[in-house]
Design a protein around this motif. Structure first.
Motif, PDB file in Angstrom:
ATOM      1  N   PRO A 175       5.230  11.172  13.117  1.00  0.00           N
ATOM      2  CA  PRO A 175       4.839   9.933  13.803  1.00  0.00           C
ATOM      3  C   PRO A 175       3.693   9.219  13.083  1.00  0.00           C
ATOM      4  CG  PRO A 175       5.252  11.640  15.407  1.00  0.00           C
ATOM      5  CD  PRO A 175       5.332  12.310  14.061  1.00  0.00           C
ATOM      6  N   LYS A 176       2.738   9.996  12.563  1.00  0.00           N
ATOM      7  CA  LYS A 176       1.629   9.384  11.838  1.00  0.00           C
ATOM      8  C   LYS A 176       2.109   8.737  10.553  1.00  0.00           C
ATOM      9  CE  LYS A 176      -2.853  10.346   9.724  1.00  0.00           C
ATOM     10  NZ  LYS A 176      -3.877  11.384   9.414  1.00  0.00           N
ATOM     11  N   ASP A 177       3.023   9.396   9.839  1.00  0.00           N
ATOM     12  CA  ASP A 177       3.564   8.834   8.597  1.00  0.00           C
ATOM     13  C   ASP A 177       4.208   7.470   8.838  1.00  0.00           C
ATOM     14  OD1 ASP A 177       2.795  11.037   7.106  1.00  0.00           O
ATOM     15  OD2 ASP A 177       4.709  12.079   7.417  1.00  0.00           O
ATOM     16  N   LYS A 178       4.852   7.315   9.992  1.00  0.00           N
ATOM     17  CA  LYS A 178       5.540   6.061  10.289  1.00  0.00           C
ATOM     18  C   LYS A 178       4.577   4.916  10.582  1.00  0.00           C
ATOM     19  CE  LYS A 178       9.714   8.336  11.984  1.00  0.00           C
ATOM     20  NZ  LYS A 178      10.638   8.555  13.117  1.00  0.00           N
ATOM     21  N   LEU A 179       3.314   5.250  10.818  1.00  0.00           N
ATOM     22  CA  LEU A 179       2.294   4.232  11.055  1.00  0.00           C
ATOM     23  C   LEU A 179       1.396   4.009   9.837  1.00  0.00           C
ATOM     24  CD1 LEU A 179       1.091   5.220  14.648  1.00  0.00           C
ATOM     25  CD2 LEU A 179       2.577   3.303  14.033  1.00  0.00           C
ATOM     26  N   THR A 180       1.565   4.849   8.805  1.00  0.00           N
ATOM     27  CA  THR A 180       0.667   4.819   7.654  1.00  0.00           C
ATOM     28  C   THR A 180       1.276   4.011   6.516  1.00  0.00           C
ATOM     29  OG1 THR A 180      -0.215   6.990   8.239  1.00  0.00           O
ATOM     30  CG2 THR A 180      -0.624   6.208   6.002  1.00  0.00           C
ATOM     31  N   TYR A 181       0.656   2.904   6.206  1.00  0.00           N
ATOM     32  CA  TYR A 181       1.097   2.044   5.109  1.00  0.00           C
ATOM     33  C   TYR A 181       0.020   2.005   4.026  1.00  0.00           C
ATOM     34  CZ  TYR A 181       5.141   0.130   7.575  1.00  0.00           C
ATOM     35  OH  TYR A 181       6.339  -0.020   8.213  1.00  0.00           O
ATOM     36  N   HIS A 182       0.481   2.006   2.784  1.00  0.00           N
ATOM     37  CA  HIS A 182      -0.424   1.842   1.651  1.00  0.00           C
ATOM     38  C   HIS A 182      -0.298   0.404   1.147  1.00  0.00           C
ATOM     39  CE1 HIS A 182      -2.806   2.729  -1.856  1.00  0.00           C
ATOM     40  NE2 HIS A 182      -1.823   2.397  -2.673  1.00  0.00           N
ATOM     41  N   SER A 183      -1.420  -0.248   0.916  1.00  0.00           N
ATOM     42  CA  SER A 183      -1.411  -1.626   0.437  1.00  0.00           C
ATOM     43  C   SER A 183      -2.009  -1.708  -0.958  1.00  0.00           C
ATOM     44  CB  SER A 183      -2.200  -2.540   1.376  1.00  0.00           C
ATOM     45  OG  SER A 183      -1.554  -2.676   2.620  1.00  0.00           O
ATOM     46  N   ILE A 184      -1.415  -2.548  -1.786  1.00  0.00           N
ATOM     47  CA  ILE A 184      -1.933  -2.809  -3.127  1.00  0.00           C
ATOM     48  C   ILE A 184      -2.083  -4.319  -3.309  1.00  0.00           C
ATOM     49  CG2 ILE A 184      -0.780  -0.764  -4.047  1.00  0.00           C
ATOM     50  CD1 ILE A 184       1.146  -2.884  -5.467  1.00  0.00           C
ATOM     51  N   VAL A 185      -2.817  -4.681  -4.345  1.00  0.00           N
ATOM     52  CA  VAL A 185      -2.917  -6.080  -4.764  1.00  0.00           C
ATOM     53  C   VAL A 185      -2.225  -6.190  -6.118  1.00  0.00           C
ATOM     54  CG1 VAL A 185      -4.466  -7.977  -5.368  1.00  0.00           C
ATOM     55  CG2 VAL A 185      -5.066  -6.399  -3.504  1.00  0.00           C
ATOM     56  N   PHE A 186      -1.336  -7.148  -6.229  1.00  0.00           N
ATOM     57  CA  PHE A 186      -0.550  -7.344  -7.455  1.00  0.00           C
ATOM     58  C   PHE A 186      -0.997  -8.646  -8.109  1.00  0.00           C
ATOM     59  CE2 PHE A 186       3.483  -8.720  -9.570  1.00  0.00           C
ATOM     60  CZ  PHE A 186       3.611  -7.648 -10.445  1.00  0.00           C
TER      61      PHE A 186
END
Length: 328
Positions: free
Chosen positions: A132-143
């Motif tokens: 459940p935690k994985d489904k809420l965890t997003y990684h963001s980058i700047v391109f």
């Protein structure tokens, strides 16, 4: 002296104290009552026995001991005393050959090509079984796109020493699953160290994608199949880079200022998403940029001002340090 536990960067520590694991058998009052709730008892301290000239030698080798060590003061500011700052730039497509530059040396080494576009990309990590935690965890980058149009750069914030501790395996290169990656081959020994989940570093990777469409194609290649890396990629922000001074060296300087003022890491309040929002807002001149996931917006405060000021000219709060805290 020497390398500690096989990590090339862990060397030359000062011994602060040694603890002995508590055993009920040999302890008698008053020692027993003083340590009844402790797993470990003090065996040797630099500020006590050390000052008295008592050697920290271990006499009973049947007991379990642990040691507290301290690195040189400069280790709280960067990977070397000559180039402070927890920022590195992997110039994978450099004509003379790939290299990693880090700290303040990035400002004079990465060139002056101009940034033209800035994008925010977010995704979940592919795992064998999503919790459940994985489904809420997003990684963001700047391109970042550059004026020369030959390649682009991924900028991300993450755990300090995460790349060095993970043998140079980055999702943004095809060779991630090779025994030895191109990034790891060029990584300086002082950067190969266990990662810290409470501190952050900033990473810049030059990648082959020449624009956002090519980057989307790269991400799509790894969203299915046995080499799956990404789940639910989202492209939530794209804008012209409007900052007057926006060259590679300028951006390196801004990133050093930002991480120098506060290199702490928090899953909720200071992470890859909050950094990506700050950098996109700063480069594009937009005030309403926020972290991708609503959970990370709850306590988010825009801190684009941290990019502008020389962190070495600020002092920490009384009794604190710059590492992991915002300097005042």
């Amino acid at each position: 002296n020497g390398v500690l536990n096989g990590w090339p960067s862990l060397r030359h520590f000062e011994l602060i104290e040694i603890d002995k694991k508590r055993s009920l058998g040999p302890l008698h009052p008053p020692d027993y009552f003083h340590t009844i709730r402790q797993t470990w008892t003090k065996y040797w301290r630099a500020d006590k026995e050390g000052k008295e000239g008592i050697s920290p030698a271990i006499r009973d080798r049947n007991k379990v001991y642990r040691a507290k060590l301290r690195g040189a003061p400069w280790t709280s500011l960067g990977w070397s005393p000559d180039s402070p700052g927890f920022l590195f730039w992997f110039e994978a497509l450099r004509p003379e050959g790939p290299r990693v530059v880090y700290g303040k040396n990035t400002v004079k080494e990465v060139g002056d090509d101009l940034c033209t576009m800035v994008h925010m990309i977010s995704h979940r990590y592919a795992t064998a079984h999503e919790s459940p935690k994985d489904k809420l965890t997003y990684h963001s980058i700047v391109f970042l796109e550059w004026e020369h149009g030959k390649y682009c750069t991924v900028v991300e914030g993450a755990f300090l020493n995460g790349i060095g501790g993970y043998k140079g395996r980055s999702n943004w290169y095809d060779d991630k699953d090779e025994e030895v990656t191109a990034l790891y081959k060029t990584l300086p020994a002082e950067m190969v160290s266990p990662w810290l989940t409470t501190a952050a570093e900033l990473r810049c990777y030059d990648v082959e994608a020449k624009n956002l469409d090519e980057m989307k194609a790269f991400i799509d290649k790894y969203t299915s199949g046995p080499q799956k890396r990404f789940i639910d990629p989202r492209y939530t922000f794209s804008h012209v880079a409007r900052l007057s001074y926006r060259s590679r060296s300028n951006i390196a300087h801004y990133l050093l200022n930002y991480i120098g003022r506060d290199c702490s890491y928090s899953e909720l309040t200071r992470n890859c998403q909050t950094f990506a929002a700050d950098l996109c807002s700063f480069l594009a001149g937009k005030k309403d940029v926020v972290p991708y996931h609503p959970v990370n917006r709850i306590e988010y405060h825009n801190r684009t001002h941290l990019f502008l000021y020389d962190s070495s000219m600020f002092t920490a709060r009384k009794g604190g340090s710059l590492k992991g805290r915002i300097a005042k």
